[in-house]
Structure formats: C-alpha cells, structure tokens
Design an enzyme around this catalytic site. Structure first.
Site, PDB file in Angstrom:
ATOM      1  N   ARG A  31     -11.043   1.649   9.439  1.00 44.29           N
ATOM      2  CA  ARG A  31     -10.702   0.271   9.790  1.00 44.29           C
ATOM      3  C   ARG A  31     -11.854  -0.441  10.467  1.00 44.29           C
ATOM      4  NH1 ARG A  31      -4.643  -1.002  11.855  1.00 44.29           N
ATOM      5  NH2 ARG A  31      -3.718   0.298  10.266  1.00 44.29           N
ATOM      6  N   LYS A  47       0.804  -1.224   0.000  1.00 43.06           N
ATOM      7  CA  LYS A  47       0.000   0.000   0.000  1.00 43.06           C
ATOM      8  C   LYS A  47       0.839   1.277   0.000  1.00 43.06           C
ATOM      9  CE  LYS A  47      -2.325  -0.593   3.472  1.00 43.06           C
ATOM     10  NZ  LYS A  47      -2.833  -0.283   4.788  1.00 43.06           N
ATOM     11  N   ARG A  76      12.290  -9.851  12.965  1.00 46.39           N
ATOM     12  CA  ARG A  76      11.441  -9.414  14.071  1.00 46.39           C
ATOM     13  C   ARG A  76      10.399 -10.468  14.413  1.00 46.39           C
ATOM     14  NH1 ARG A  76       9.644  -3.508  12.256  1.00 46.39           N
ATOM     15  NH2 ARG A  76       7.657  -4.530  12.611  1.00 46.39           N
ATOM     16  N   ARG A  95      -1.646 -11.767  11.773  1.00 42.50           N
ATOM     17  CA  ARG A  95      -1.947 -10.384  11.369  1.00 42.50           C
ATOM     18  C   ARG A  95      -2.863 -10.374  10.154  1.00 42.50           C
ATOM     19  NH1 ARG A  95       3.990  -8.422  10.794  1.00 42.50           N
ATOM     20  NH2 ARG A  95       3.204  -6.505   9.868  1.00 42.50           N
ATOM     21  N   ARG A 150      11.975  -9.839   5.608  1.00 43.34           N
ATOM     22  CA  ARG A 150      12.440  -8.574   6.191  1.00 43.34           C
ATOM     23  C   ARG A 150      13.394  -8.845   7.347  1.00 43.34           C
ATOM     24  NH1 ARG A 150       8.004  -4.090   7.616  1.00 43.34           N
ATOM     25  NH2 ARG A 150       7.398  -5.489   9.304  1.00 43.34           N
TER      26      ARG A 150
HETATM   27  P1  ADP Z   1      -0.239  -1.708  11.229  1.00 42.16           P
HETATM   28  O1  ADP Z   1      -0.481  -2.134   9.819  1.00 42.16           O
HETATM   29  O2  ADP Z   1       0.929  -2.394  11.842  1.00 42.16           O
HETATM   30  O3  ADP Z   1      -1.458  -1.727  12.082  1.00 42.16           O
HETATM   31  P2  ADP Z   1      -0.350   1.216  10.838  1.00 42.16           P
HETATM   32  O4  ADP Z   1       0.826   2.061  10.509  1.00 42.16           O
HETATM   33  O5  ADP Z   1      -1.445   1.174   9.827  1.00 42.16           O
HETATM   34  O6  ADP Z   1       0.294  -0.201  11.112  1.00 42.16           O
HETATM   35  O7  ADP Z   1      -0.972   1.677  12.207  1.00 42.16           O
HETATM   36  C1  ADP Z   1      -0.234   1.696  13.392  1.00 42.16           C
HETATM   37  C2  ADP Z   1      -1.174   1.706  14.589  1.00 42.16           C
HETATM   38  O8  ADP Z   1      -1.944   2.912  14.594  1.00 42.16           O
HETATM   39  C3  ADP Z   1      -2.219   0.593  14.568  1.00 42.16           C
HETATM   40  O9  ADP Z   1      -1.745  -0.608  15.113  1.00 42.16           O
HETATM   41  C4  ADP Z   1      -3.345   1.206  15.406  1.00 42.16           C
HETATM   42  O10 ADP Z   1      -3.075   1.090  16.782  1.00 42.16           O
HETATM   43  C5  ADP Z   1      -3.280   2.664  15.028  1.00 42.16           C
HETATM   44  N1  ADP Z   1      -4.209   2.958  13.920  1.00 42.16           N
HETATM   45  C6  ADP Z   1      -3.904   3.261  12.638  1.00 42.16           C
HETATM   46  N2  ADP Z   1      -5.011   3.480  11.904  1.00 42.16           N
HETATM   47  C7  ADP Z   1      -6.069   3.295  12.741  1.00 42.16           C
HETATM   48  C8  ADP Z   1      -7.502   3.354  12.607  1.00 42.16           C
HETATM   49  N3  ADP Z   1      -8.088   3.655  11.433  1.00 42.16           N
HETATM   50  N4  ADP Z   1      -8.257   3.100  13.707  1.00 42.16           N
HETATM   51  C9  ADP Z   1      -7.693   2.813  14.893  1.00 42.16           C
HETATM   52  N5  ADP Z   1      -6.363   2.732  15.087  1.00 42.16           N
HETATM   53  C10 ADP Z   1      -5.554   2.969  14.041  1.00 42.16           C
END
Ligand code: ADP
Ligand code: ZN
Length: 211
Positions: free
Chosen positions: A89, A14, A156, A167, A123
C-alpha cells in the site's frame, strides 16, 4: 509464475474476484486486512500491535506489515504463486516486496465512481447482529428489517456518499505512486471492473494474465 498483486478501490470487488480466481488459478489469496483481523481475533503479538493503528483508522507501520507478508510468502502454498490484496500500500512496502520476491503481474481494477457509490452506498447493516444487506443487490425480505434477527438496518457512517468519496481520494493518493512503480517494470494490466457480473471481470483478469 503467478505472483500477482490486485489493486482496486473500495467497491471495486477485489475480494469477490479473488475468491473466484484462487480456484481458477489454484493459488492462495493473501489479504493483509483479513490477516490483521484474524491476528486481532487470536490476540497474537502482531494482532495486538496492529489493533492500535487499525482502530485509529491508520495504516499499520510498514515494518509490521512487511514482516507479516514476508512470513506468509514463505509458506509452502505460495510456491506456485499467490494473489496479494491490500499489500503493498506504500512505496516502502513495494520496495521491500521487491527484495523478497518477483511480481509477474499487477492487476489494476478500474471502476467508475458512480458504480462504487452504487455498490457501497447501497450497503445496509443490522444494528443488532451486523449482517450485511444491499438495497438493490441483496435486499432484505422486509424493508429496513434484518432477515436474520429482526433488528433495524442502517447505513454505516463510512458508507455515506461523502465518506465514500473521501476513502476513494485516499485510495487514489496511495495507489498512484505504487502503480507508477510497477508500470516502470512493465507488469501492469488494467481490468474493467464496472460489470455487475463478477465472473465476467474474473474472466477478463484471466485473459490479461495469459497475454
Ligand atoms: P480497508 O479497505 O477498509 O482499509 P482492509 O481490510 O484492506 O480494509 O484493511 C483493514 C486495515 O488493516 C486498514 O485500514 C489498515 O489499518 C490495515 N492494513 C491492511 N493492509 C495494510 C497495509 N498493506 N499496510 C498497512 N496497513 C494495512
Ligand atoms: Zn440482524
């Protein structure tokens, strides 16, 4: 209008496509994950609130996240459109977004599990300086050793196959209802994100946006 949502599993690429598309389309790439990381770094009120949840591996509460996005979408650079990444989300987030703005396109990036496992599973990260390498896509000059600082490279915990599968399962659980919500509105397109060439995937997305 180019109000776009990108939905894709971890490893779908993405962020990579978004960095190409924001130039092609001349619209901002809005990643809630990046915004939260920035807010935490700057110790803003939102950052301090979000940190508790992120550190515990949980989603940030909807009210906090929706407010953050609502404020961002009011900025002048979003007038021509925007690409949302990581938001919405949850269904309540999608419903709230529906009251704020009109989404024209939802791009779902389809990627096979074996491709994700290859991309994320390869990774490796430096224990000392946190630089990222990849066993096949971006190998270090010397096996197991960081090019930048000579530190030890390791896999990791959250990049191990079992953790990646977990995940992915969480992603599919969360994204299913969201995709259904937008399918009802007739704005969903699926893009094949299995290609190792990001430009190819970005071009397919551009085609879908024009169709
Ligand atoms: P990941 O894919 O590891 O979840 P992101 O960079 O998309 O990584 O997001 C990091 C963190 O930020 C998430 O784990 C969550 O805690 C928070 N976060 C991001 N986007 C949202 C969202 N739309 N709603 C709630 N929490 C979010
Ligand atoms: Zn290093």
């Amino acid at each position: 209008m180019k109000n776009i949502i990108l939905i894709g599993a971890q490893g779908a690429g993405k962020g990579t496509y978004a960095s190409l598309l924001k130039v092609d389309l001349d619209i901002p790439h809005i990643s809630t994950g990046d915004m939260f990381r920035e807010a935490i770094k700057n110790q803003t009120p939102v950052g301090l609130e979000a940190k508790k949840f992120i550190d515990a591996g949980n989603l940030v509460p909807d009210e906090v996240t929706i407010k953050l996005v609502d404020e961002r979408l009011k900025k002048p650079d979003c007038k021509k459109g925007y690409m949302l990444d990581g938001f919405p989300r949850t269904l309540p987030q999608a419903q709230a977004l529906d009251r704020i703005t009109k989404i024209n396109h939802v791009i779902v990036l389809d990627v096979r599990e074996d491709v994700v496992l290859q991309r994320l599973g390869g990774r490796i990260q430096c224990r000392k300086c946190a630089a990222i390498f990849h066993l096949t896509n971006l190998p270090p000059k010397k096996k197991g050793i960081c090019d930048k600082c000579g530190g030890e490279l390791y896999t990791r915990e959250d990049d191990k196959p079992e953790a990646i599968r977990k995940r992915l399962a969480t992603f599919h659980e969360q994204s299913g209802p969201l995709i259904a919500f937008y399918e009802n509105k007739g704005v969903v397109h699926h893009a094949d994100a299995n290609s190792p060439v990001p430009r190819e995937v970005a071009d397919e997305i551009l085609k879908l946006l024009k169709a």
